[in-house]
Scaffold this motif. Structure first.
Motif, mmCIF file in Angstrom:
data_model
loop_
_atom_site.group_PDB
_atom_site.id
_atom_site.type_symbol
_atom_site.label_atom_id
_atom_site.label_comp_id
_atom_site.label_asym_id
_atom_site.label_seq_id
_atom_site.Cartn_x
_atom_site.Cartn_y
_atom_site.Cartn_z
ATOM 1 N N ASP A 92 21.852 11.795 36.092
ATOM 2 C CA ASP A 92 20.778 11.436 35.187
ATOM 3 C C ASP A 92 19.889 12.674 35.017
ATOM 4 O OD1 ASP A 92 19.651 9.501 33.644
ATOM 5 O OD2 ASP A 92 18.435 8.655 35.258
ATOM 6 N N VAL A 93 19.977 13.301 33.852
ATOM 7 C CA VAL A 93 19.230 14.545 33.648
ATOM 8 C C VAL A 93 17.880 14.221 32.999
ATOM 9 C CG1 VAL A 93 19.246 16.835 32.609
ATOM 10 C CG2 VAL A 93 21.408 15.793 33.355
ATOM 11 N N VAL A 94 16.808 14.548 33.712
ATOM 12 C CA VAL A 94 15.455 14.245 33.246
ATOM 13 C C VAL A 94 14.802 15.535 32.748
ATOM 14 C CG1 VAL A 94 13.171 13.416 33.974
ATOM 15 C CG2 VAL A 94 15.251 12.382 34.915
ATOM 16 N N PRO A 95 14.324 15.543 31.493
ATOM 17 C CA PRO A 95 13.753 16.779 30.968
ATOM 18 C C PRO A 95 12.358 17.103 31.511
ATOM 19 C CG PRO A 95 13.814 15.067 29.261
ATOM 20 C CD PRO A 95 14.402 14.464 30.495
ATOM 21 N N ILE A 96 12.127 18.376 31.705
ATOM 22 C CA ILE A 96 10.790 18.881 32.043
ATOM 23 C C ILE A 96 10.476 20.002 31.053
ATOM 24 C CG2 ILE A 96 9.379 20.077 33.762
ATOM 25 C CD1 ILE A 96 10.973 18.855 35.953
ATOM 26 N N LEU A 97 9.388 19.864 30.312
ATOM 27 C CA LEU A 97 8.990 20.948 29.414
ATOM 28 C C LEU A 97 8.334 22.028 30.251
ATOM 29 C CD1 LEU A 97 7.582 19.033 26.323
ATOM 30 C CD2 LEU A 97 9.806 20.162 26.599
ATOM 31 N N TYR A 98 8.795 23.252 30.028
ATOM 32 C CA TYR A 98 8.452 24.332 30.950
ATOM 33 C C TYR A 98 7.924 25.533 30.174
ATOM 34 C CZ TYR A 98 9.228 28.031 34.372
ATOM 35 O OH TYR A 98 9.064 29.091 35.215
ATOM 36 N N ASP A 99 6.765 26.034 30.597
ATOM 37 C CA ASP A 99 6.181 27.186 29.909
ATOM 38 C C ASP A 99 6.089 28.416 30.795
ATOM 39 O OD1 ASP A 99 5.819 25.868 27.399
ATOM 40 O OD2 ASP A 99 4.168 24.740 28.300
ATOM 41 N N GLY A 100 6.984 28.532 31.759
ATOM 42 C CA GLY A 100 7.065 29.770 32.536
ATOM 43 C C GLY A 100 6.231 29.802 33.805
ATOM 44 N N ASP A 101 5.697 28.689 34.234
ATOM 45 C CA ASP A 101 4.883 28.692 35.453
ATOM 46 C C ASP A 101 5.711 29.183 36.650
ATOM 47 O OD1 ASP A 101 2.265 27.512 36.799
ATOM 48 O OD2 ASP A 101 3.982 27.011 38.078
ATOM 49 N N PRO A 102 5.160 30.139 37.415
ATOM 50 C CA PRO A 102 5.936 30.713 38.530
ATOM 51 C C PRO A 102 6.257 29.686 39.627
ATOM 52 C CG PRO A 102 3.674 31.541 38.534
ATOM 53 C CD PRO A 102 3.860 30.805 37.246
ATOM 54 N N ASN A 103 5.446 28.641 39.758
ATOM 55 C CA ASN A 103 5.733 27.611 40.766
ATOM 56 C C ASN A 103 6.540 26.442 40.212
ATOM 57 O OD1 ASN A 103 4.322 28.834 42.993
ATOM 58 N ND2 ASN A 103 2.430 28.318 41.914
ATOM 59 N N TRP A 104 6.979 26.593 38.979
ATOM 60 C CA TRP A 104 7.792 25.557 38.339
ATOM 61 C C TRP A 104 7.050 24.238 38.113
ATOM 62 C CZ3 TRP A 104 12.198 27.037 35.945
ATOM 63 C CH2 TRP A 104 12.682 28.303 36.309
ATOM 64 N N TYR A 105 5.754 24.369 37.793
ATOM 65 C CA TYR A 105 5.060 23.209 37.227
ATOM 66 C C TYR A 105 5.583 23.027 35.806
ATOM 67 C CZ TYR A 105 1.492 22.448 40.803
ATOM 68 O OH TYR A 105 0.852 22.121 41.970
ATOM 69 N N GLY A 106 5.567 21.803 35.335
ATOM 70 C CA GLY A 106 5.989 21.541 33.965
ATOM 71 C C GLY A 106 5.639 20.117 33.606
#
Ligand SMILES: Nc1ncnc2c1ncn2[C@@H]1O[C@H](COP(=O)(O)OP(=O)(O)OP(=O)(O)O)[C@@H](O)[C@H]1O
Ligand SMILES: [Mg+2]
Length: 320
Positions: A130-144
Motif C-alpha cells: 500500500d503506497v501512501v503519498p507524501i508531498l515533499y519539498d526537500g526537507d533534510p529530515n524528511w518532513y512532508g
C-alpha cells in the motif's frame, strides 16, 4: 493476587501463537518492500530528476508492531511537491502513473489507485503493498505532507522520526514494549469486530503506551502492563493531553479543541486524534473499563475455568 491459573508466561505463549506476525512472514514482507524501494532507487540513479524521491517502509511492519492479521504492507513514497498535481484523486493517478514508469516489469493493472493510496500487487506471492503519498519539498529530515489514510487530508509529519521515536521506546524495554502494543492492538481489533463504529488506531495505542513507558512502566509483566494501560484510559477518560518532548518543547504546543489530544511527537501542531469524537472517546473508555475489570477478575478468580473465561473477555475465545 492469584496467578496460579494464568500468568505472564501464558500471555507470552498466547501472543506468540495467536497475536504476533510470525518472524519469517515479517522478513518476507519486508523483503517485498525492499524490492520495490531498490527498484525505485535503480530507476532514480538513471533518472535523477524523477519526481518520486524515496520509498520507506512505514506502519507496523517498520515499527515491529504488526499483528498476524496484517493485511497490507505500508510504504510511504515521497513525491516532489513542485511536480505533483493538487487534489488527492489526481495525485494518486499521478503516483500510479510514475510507479508504472519506474516498474516496467509490472503490468499496469498491478498498480491501482485506491481512495487514499496506490496498491502495488505482486503476482502470486505475499501481500499487496500500500503506497501512501507524501508531498515533499526537500526537507533534510524528511518532513512532508502525508495523505491521511482516514480522510485524505494532508498531515505535516515525519515518518523517519516516528520510526525513531518508537524504536527508542522499544529498545528501552527489550521485546516487552512492542509485545504489549501488539496485545492491546489485538484487543482493539476484537472490539472493532464486535462493534463496527469502534475506532482506536494503532498509532494512538503506541503513543499512549509510549507515555506510560516514559512515566516508568516497565512492561515486564504483561497482565500488569495491560491492567495499567486500561486503568490509564479509564482514569483519564482519555481526555488528558499527551505530549512528548523528543523533538520540541511542551511549551510550544497550542491548545486543541478536540476531545482526545494526543499530539504528534514530531509536529506540535498535529493532533493525531483530530478525527475522534467524544462518542468515539467514550466508547474506548467504556471498553477499557470492561477489559480492566475482566483482568482484575481473572487475577482474583479461584478456578482455572473462571480465569480463562475472564481473559477471554479481553482476548476472545481463542484464548485458552
Ligand atoms: N494522524 C497522524 N498523524 C501523523 N502520522 C500519522 C497519523 N496517523 C498515522 N500516521 C503515521 O502512519 C503510521 C501508520 O499508522 P498506524 O500506526 O495507525 O498503523 P500501523 O502501525 O500500520 O498499524 P496497523 O496497520 O497494524 O493497524 C504511523 O506510524 C505514523 O507514522
Ligand atoms: Mg498498517
Amino acid at each position: 493476587m492469584s496467578r496460579s491459573h494464568i500468568d505472564h508466561p501464558d500471555l507470552v505463549r498466547f501472543a506468540e501463537e495467536r497475536v504476533n506476525l510470525p518472524h519469517d512472514k515479517a522478513l518476507q514482507f519486508r523483503a517485498q518492500a525492499r524490492d520495490l524501494r531498490e527498484r525505485l532507487e535503480g530507476y532514480l540513479s538513471e533518472h535523477p530528476d524523477f519526481s518520486l524521491k524515496k520509498m520507506l517502509l512505514s506502519g507496523s511492519l517498520a515499527k515491529g508492531t504488526a499483528l498476524r492479521t496484517l493485511n497490507d504492507i505500508d510504504v510511504a513514497c515521497y513525491i516532489s511537491g513542485a511536480d505533483a498535481p493538487g487534489g488527492v484523486p489526481k495525485l494518486l493517478n499521478y503516483l500510479a502513473d510514475r510507479l508504472r514508469k519506474a516498474y516496467p516489469n509490472f503490468s499496469p493493472d498491478q498498480v491501482k489507485p485506491q481512495t487514499f493510496s496506490v496498491t502495488v500487487s505482486f503476482k502470486g506471492s505475499g501481500l499487496d503493498v500500500d503506497v501512501v503519498p507524501i508531498l515533499y519539498d526537500g526537507d533534510p529530515n524528511w518532513y512532508g505532507r502525508l495523505v491521511s489514510q482516514e480522510d485524505g487530508s494532508f498531515l505535516s509529519t515525519c515518518i523517519p522520526r516516528h520510526l525513531e521515536f518508537i524504536r527508542k521506546r522499544k529498545h528501552a524495554h527489550d521485546t516487552d514494549f512492542a509485545q504489549v502494543v501488539r496485545l492491546v492492538k489485538h484487543w482493539a481489533a476484537r472490539m472493532k469486530q464486535e462493534n463496527e463504529s469502534f475506532r482506536f488506531k494503532s498509532f494512538m495505542i503506541e503513543l499512549i503506551l509510549a507515555q506510560l513507558a516514559d512515566q516508568g512502566e516497565t512492561f515486564t509483566d504483561y497482565p500488569e502492563a495491560l491492567q495499567n494501560f486500561f486503568t490509564y484510559v479509564a482514569r483519564t477518560n482519555l481526555r488528558q493531553q499527551i505530549v512528548f518532548e523528543d523533538y520540541y518543547k511542551a511549551s510550544v504546543v497550542g491548545s486543541f479543541s478536540e476531545p482526545i489530544k494526543i499530539i504528534d511527537p514530531v509536529n506540535a501542531k498535529n493532533n493525531v486524534c483530530e478525527l475522534y469524537t467524544a462518542a468515539n472517546a467514550d466508547a474506548i473508555v467504556a471498553a477499557a473499563l470492561d477489559a480492566g475489570d475482566a483482568i482484575e477478575s481473572a487475577l482474583y478468580a479461584t478456578t482455572k475455568q473462571d480465569t480463562v473465561r475472564y481473559w477471554q473477555k479481553v482476548f476472545g475465545s481463542a484464548f485458552s
